[in-house]
Design an enzyme around this catalytic site. Sequence first.
Site, mmCIF file in Angstrom:
data_model
loop_
_atom_site.group_PDB
_atom_site.id
_atom_site.type_symbol
_atom_site.label_atom_id
_atom_site.label_comp_id
_atom_site.label_asym_id
_atom_site.label_seq_id
_atom_site.Cartn_x
_atom_site.Cartn_y
_atom_site.Cartn_z
ATOM 1 C CG HIS A 204 4.032 8.522 -5.116
ATOM 2 N ND1 HIS A 204 5.384 8.295 -5.134
ATOM 3 C CD2 HIS A 204 3.781 9.167 -3.956
ATOM 4 C CE1 HIS A 204 5.923 8.776 -4.033
ATOM 5 N NE2 HIS A 204 4.979 9.314 -3.298
HETATM 6 C C1 UD1 Z 1 1.040 10.068 0.493
HETATM 7 C C2 UD1 Z 1 1.818 11.283 0.986
HETATM 8 C C3 UD1 Z 1 3.094 11.425 0.171
HETATM 9 C C4 UD1 Z 1 3.902 10.147 0.206
HETATM 10 C C5 UD1 Z 1 3.034 8.962 -0.211
HETATM 11 C C6 UD1 Z 1 3.783 7.684 -0.043
HETATM 12 C C7 UD1 Z 1 0.468 13.160 1.827
HETATM 13 C C8 UD1 Z 1 -0.042 14.512 1.533
HETATM 14 N N1 UD1 Z 1 1.050 12.499 0.793
HETATM 15 O O1 UD1 Z 1 0.688 10.306 -0.862
HETATM 16 O O2 UD1 Z 1 3.877 12.470 0.715
HETATM 17 O O3 UD1 Z 1 4.977 10.288 -0.691
HETATM 18 O O4 UD1 Z 1 1.860 8.912 0.605
HETATM 19 O O5 UD1 Z 1 3.328 6.688 -0.898
HETATM 20 O O6 UD1 Z 1 0.357 12.699 2.937
HETATM 21 N N2 UD1 Z 1 -4.765 4.843 -2.391
HETATM 22 C C9 UD1 Z 1 -5.165 3.543 -2.445
HETATM 23 N N3 UD1 Z 1 -4.746 2.710 -1.442
HETATM 24 C C10 UD1 Z 1 -3.991 3.106 -0.421
HETATM 25 C C11 UD1 Z 1 -3.603 4.438 -0.368
HETATM 26 C C12 UD1 Z 1 -3.984 5.304 -1.364
HETATM 27 O O7 UD1 Z 1 -5.863 3.122 -3.346
HETATM 28 O O8 UD1 Z 1 -3.662 2.286 0.444
HETATM 29 C C13 UD1 Z 1 -5.158 5.773 -3.479
HETATM 30 C C14 UD1 Z 1 -6.490 6.480 -3.216
HETATM 31 O O9 UD1 Z 1 -7.135 6.619 -4.449
HETATM 32 C C15 UD1 Z 1 -6.041 7.837 -2.700
HETATM 33 C C16 UD1 Z 1 -4.738 8.086 -3.452
HETATM 34 O O10 UD1 Z 1 -4.151 6.778 -3.597
HETATM 35 O O11 UD1 Z 1 -7.001 8.837 -2.935
HETATM 36 C C17 UD1 Z 1 -3.779 9.004 -2.741
HETATM 37 O O12 UD1 Z 1 -3.527 8.548 -1.403
HETATM 38 P P1 UD1 Z 1 -3.043 9.580 -0.272
HETATM 39 O O13 UD1 Z 1 -2.732 8.851 0.967
HETATM 40 O O14 UD1 Z 1 -3.977 10.732 -0.194
HETATM 41 O O15 UD1 Z 1 -1.728 10.179 -0.862
HETATM 42 P P2 UD1 Z 1 -0.480 9.489 -1.541
HETATM 43 O O16 UD1 Z 1 -0.468 9.885 -2.974
HETATM 44 O O17 UD1 Z 1 -0.442 8.048 -1.220
HETATM 45 N N1 UDP Z 2 8.434 0.702 -1.995
HETATM 46 C C1 UDP Z 2 8.004 -0.606 -1.849
HETATM 47 N N2 UDP Z 2 7.263 -1.176 -2.856
HETATM 48 C C2 UDP Z 2 6.961 -0.495 -4.002
HETATM 49 C C3 UDP Z 2 7.411 0.832 -4.132
HETATM 50 C C4 UDP Z 2 8.136 1.414 -3.107
HETATM 51 O O1 UDP Z 2 8.279 -1.254 -0.838
HETATM 52 O O2 UDP Z 2 6.276 -1.071 -4.870
HETATM 53 C C5 UDP Z 2 9.175 1.344 -0.887
HETATM 54 C C6 UDP Z 2 10.536 1.907 -1.237
HETATM 55 O O3 UDP Z 2 11.550 0.942 -1.075
HETATM 56 C C7 UDP Z 2 10.692 3.056 -0.247
HETATM 57 C C8 UDP Z 2 9.279 3.499 0.017
HETATM 58 O O4 UDP Z 2 8.426 2.460 -0.455
HETATM 59 O O5 UDP Z 2 11.243 2.613 0.988
HETATM 60 C C9 UDP Z 2 9.002 4.776 -0.721
HETATM 61 O O6 UDP Z 2 7.651 5.087 -0.636
HETATM 62 P P1 UDP Z 2 6.962 6.108 -1.620
HETATM 63 O O7 UDP Z 2 7.755 6.256 -2.855
HETATM 64 O O8 UDP Z 2 5.553 5.681 -1.750
HETATM 65 O O9 UDP Z 2 6.943 7.456 -0.753
HETATM 66 P P2 UDP Z 2 7.964 8.660 -0.572
HETATM 67 O O10 UDP Z 2 9.271 8.131 -0.135
HETATM 68 O O11 UDP Z 2 8.021 9.418 -1.859
HETATM 69 O O12 UDP Z 2 7.302 9.487 0.475
#
Ligand code: UD1
Ligand code: UDP
Length: 366
Positions: free
Chosen positions: A206
């Site tokens: 992601h």
């Molecule tokens: C964010 C964090 C990243 C973290 C990740 C955990 C920042 C800059 N990035 O990235 O460090 O690893 O969360 O998962 O803060 N979306 C949905 N539903 C949701 C959330 C997001 O559909 O509930 C989609 C939307 O299209 C959105 C895209 O995901 O535009 C990205 O979401 P965003 O919160 O901007 O960043 P993440 O990639 O989730």
């Molecule tokens: N995780 C979860 N369900 C999923 C994928 C990840 O519960 O389908 C959990 C995972 O166990 C970990 C956390 O989400 O604790 C990691 O989140 P993510 O990879 O989105 O973010 P990052 O750690 O890279 O910021």
Amino acid sequence: MVKVGVILGTRPEIIKMSPIIRELKNKNFFLIHTNQHYSKNMDKVFFKELNLPKPDYNLNIGSGSHGGQTGKMLIEIEKVLLKEKPDFILVQGDTNTVLAGALAASKLCIKIGHIEAGLRSFDRKMPEETNRVLTDHISEFLFAPTEIAAKNILNEGISNEKIHIVGNSVVDATIQNLEIAENNENICKFLSKITGNKKYFLLTLHRAENTDNFEILSDLVTSINKLSENYGKNIIFPIHPRTYKKLSEFNLIDKIKSNSLIKIIEPVGYLEFLILEKNAELIVTDSGGLQEEACILNVPCVTLRENTERPETIHVNSNILAGSDPKNILNSVEKMLKSDRSWNNPFGCGNSGKLIVDIVLGEKKY
Ligand code: UD1
Ligand code: UDP
């Protein structure tokens, strides 16, 4: 009585804050959720499974550009902090929610505790690196998970007095929830249903630097397909909404969907996910949290990135950096599959939540 504001917004923050929120039960605290993550399976599922209290404030910020999202959070968090007047706020990790929460508090002279302080990828192209560095430099309490993280911030001139090495609360969360998952019949049935009781690799993807670049994402799709073909193994892929969107936009999604060995599923709850991790032959990921959890659960990990802010996992040989080049990824997988899984977890023994809350609540005595 010391008043603490906990600010979170995304899936990993909810999970890694859960041990701290548990420790704050019956104490003077309130919970702000920015709703950076809002889809049910990225948000509510974790509150339910982890038995967390409903946030006192849901800010409904949602998705947006970095500036737009962070700016909206800053405005809304400030309003709550002005009303609640906490002594401290706690933020965890490196998301836009963390930066906005820390900035709002700093401008109001409210003390900040940064959980997971000191992590550095030394790659300023990552939005997370900016968030980490800035948050660390405006925090009063820097809760570093390891010696390496503590050294990083000492090297940046942060005073030793502000730094507390407390392990990573992901260990608390993993230990607290794995047992619950393993004793839950429905979760075990879920595992059988998803895996067909066959061996599998678990994949998540992601990070913006991977998903938002066509060439890199194409290379990763090629690698994933080759991986399934070479090993004849199922690859279980709980897909982040960002990744699904980008694969669709770049017309790459069919290259994955047409491969019957790659099982795309919606993101799953934490209990389900822990079970998927624990039973995987290998974890392939670009997630920060997964590099740690794989290490804690003694499952080898291949990280689809050029660098990591979790070098401890590389040092103990639980993880390898493979980037996005297909050849490199296949070689890394081959290497990690030979692992004897004999490493020790470098992220502490699962008492971070308690240590952090003890330190924060004890502050007023001095
Ligand atoms: C964010 C964090 C990243 C973290 C990740 C955990 C920042 C800059 N990035 O990235 O460090 O690893 O969360 O998962 O803060 N979306 C949905 N539903 C949701 C959330 C997001 O559909 O509930 C989609 C939307 O299209 C959105 C895209 O995901 O535009 C990205 O979401 P965003 O919160 O901007 O960043 P993440 O990639 O989730
Ligand atoms: N995780 C979860 N369900 C999923 C994928 C990840 O519960 O389908 C959990 C995972 O166990 C970990 C956390 O989400 O604790 C990691 O989140 P993510 O990879 O989105 O973010 P990052 O750690 O890279 O910021």
